[in-house]
Scaffold this active site. Structure first.
Site, PDB file in Angstrom:
ATOM      1  N   ASN A  17       0.806  -1.221   0.000  1.00  0.00           N
ATOM      2  CA  ASN A  17       0.000   0.000   0.000  1.00  0.00           C
ATOM      3  C   ASN A  17       0.839   1.270   0.000  1.00  0.00           C
ATOM      4  O   ASN A  17       0.599   2.203  -0.774  1.00  0.00           O
ATOM      5  CB  ASN A  17      -0.929   0.011   1.217  1.00  0.00           C
ATOM      6  CG  ASN A  17      -2.083  -0.951   1.079  1.00  0.00           C
ATOM      7  OD1 ASN A  17      -2.445  -1.343  -0.028  1.00  0.00           O
ATOM      8  ND2 ASN A  17      -2.676  -1.335   2.192  1.00  0.00           N
ATOM      9  N   CYS A 133       4.359   7.219  11.009  1.00  0.00           N
ATOM     10  CA  CYS A 133       3.235   8.087  10.642  1.00  0.00           C
ATOM     11  C   CYS A 133       2.879   9.006  11.811  1.00  0.00           C
ATOM     12  O   CYS A 133       2.653  10.213  11.630  1.00  0.00           O
ATOM     13  CB  CYS A 133       2.033   7.253  10.212  1.00  0.00           C
ATOM     14  SG  CYS A 133       1.389   6.102  11.460  1.00  0.00           S
ATOM     15  N   ALA A 171       3.290  -5.479  12.182  1.00  0.00           N
ATOM     16  CA  ALA A 171       4.535  -6.160  12.566  1.00  0.00           C
ATOM     17  C   ALA A 171       5.514  -5.207  13.234  1.00  0.00           C
ATOM     18  O   ALA A 171       6.419  -5.636  13.957  1.00  0.00           O
ATOM     19  CB  ALA A 171       5.184  -6.796  11.343  1.00  0.00           C
TER      20      ALA A 171
END
Length: 317
Positions: A17, A133, A171
């Site tokens: 993605n 992020c 993960a």
């Protein structure tokens, strides 16, 4: 910009993605980069299939396939959108070739970079790390406070849609908290930092929301902090259009019997600053609620664009 304008060749490792969204951003919006390779390990991945349809050279043989590609010697920048563990291996193989690596994993091999805070200090680094992020969204706010008042402690809570957290994100949860906490200090300027991530299972999925808490001095200037936060939010929005403050900066003075116990610091007093953020994705490839992924790819491209501009200026000189 004309197709004849000089550009720096770039490759993306990771056809999931994040890598696919980054590919679309580079193809649509880059001024200084040309995409020379999309690298994956699953021949059936949508990312590789989409790259092929868009005319981007591909390989499903991972880093080894990239190194064997005919145009590899021309590549100046490589984005790694895989995992923290894989990045260690990739970087070791890439560094002897003199390419600059933009790491979108929490591996933190190179210095942490948040474009609006410290990119200019690391333009020549062989490897830069895009933190996480949550880090890209919140560290600018910590820095906005710390540049006008000392921050003794900063804590961030990043809430993202469960649907926007793929296998790589899941993960790397431990690395997320460790990397972000360290970068809050190293880049944000706080004396102590803590990071928390929440995977929100709500349906329909909610867009990324972040809360930033900073503890500074009791007599800190609220107006100066507010203005600094607003300026920083505008600076981030210049490359992440969906980045915005949810409401006005909040302040609370904590003193006397209301002192709070901060791990590592004990009972403390001060001015508590709360910044509430929202990050909506551009929906280039991912849903608009996936602002957590969009801010990573946007920050990575902003970083590589500046690196490429510097390389091109050096050649022109």
């Amino acid at each position: 910009m004309s197709q004849d304008t000089p550009r720096i060749a770039a490759a993306i490792i990771g056809s999931g993605n994040i890598g696919t969204d980054l590919m679309i951003k580079v193809l649509r919006h880059s001024k200084h980069l040309k995409l020379a390779a999309m690298v994956g390990i699953d021949p059936a991945s949508d990312g590789l299939a989409r790259a092929q349809r868009l005319g981007v050279p591909t390989t499903a043989e991972g880093i080894d396939g990239l190194l064997r590609m005919p145009g590899f010697s021309d590549i100046g920048v490589v984005f790694d959108a895989t995992s923290a563990g894989a990045h260690q291996h990739h970087n070791a193989l890439l560094q002897p070739h003199g390419v600059q690596v933009v790491d979108l994993t929490p591996a933190a091999v190179g210095p942490y970079v948040v474009p609006v805070v410290n990119l200019e200090q690391h333009l020549d680094a062989p490897n830069v790390n895009m933190v996480t992020c949550g880090g890209q969204a919140t560290i600018p706010m910590v820095r906005a406070v710390s540049r006008v008042a000392p921050v003794r402690y900063a804590e961030i809570v990043a809430s993202i849609a469960s649907k926007s957290a793929g296998p790589g994100t899941r993960a790397n949860i431990d690395e997320f908290t460790e990397t972000t906490s360290k970068a809050i200090v190293d880049v944000g300027g706080a004396a102590h930092g803590k990071a928390i991530i929440v995977l929100n299972p709500a349906e329909p999925p909610l867009i990324m929301r972040d809360t930033v808490y900073c503890l500074t001095e009791l007599d800190a200037d609220e107006d100066a902090i507010t203005q600094s936060v607003q300026r920083m939010a505008a600076d981030v929005a210049a490359y992440v259009p969906g980045y915005r403050l949810k409401q006005a900066v909040q302040f609370e003075r904590i003193a006397g019997e209301r002192r709070i116990n901060v791990p590592g610091l004990g009972p403390v007093q001060g001015l508590k600053v709360t910044v509430l953020l929202e990050v909506e994705g551009a929906a280039h490839y991912l849903p608009a609620y996936a602002g957590n992924l969009d801010i990573m790819t946007s920050a990575a491209m902003a970083t590589a664009e500046r690196m490429a501009a510097r390389k091109l200026a050096a050649v022109a000189a």
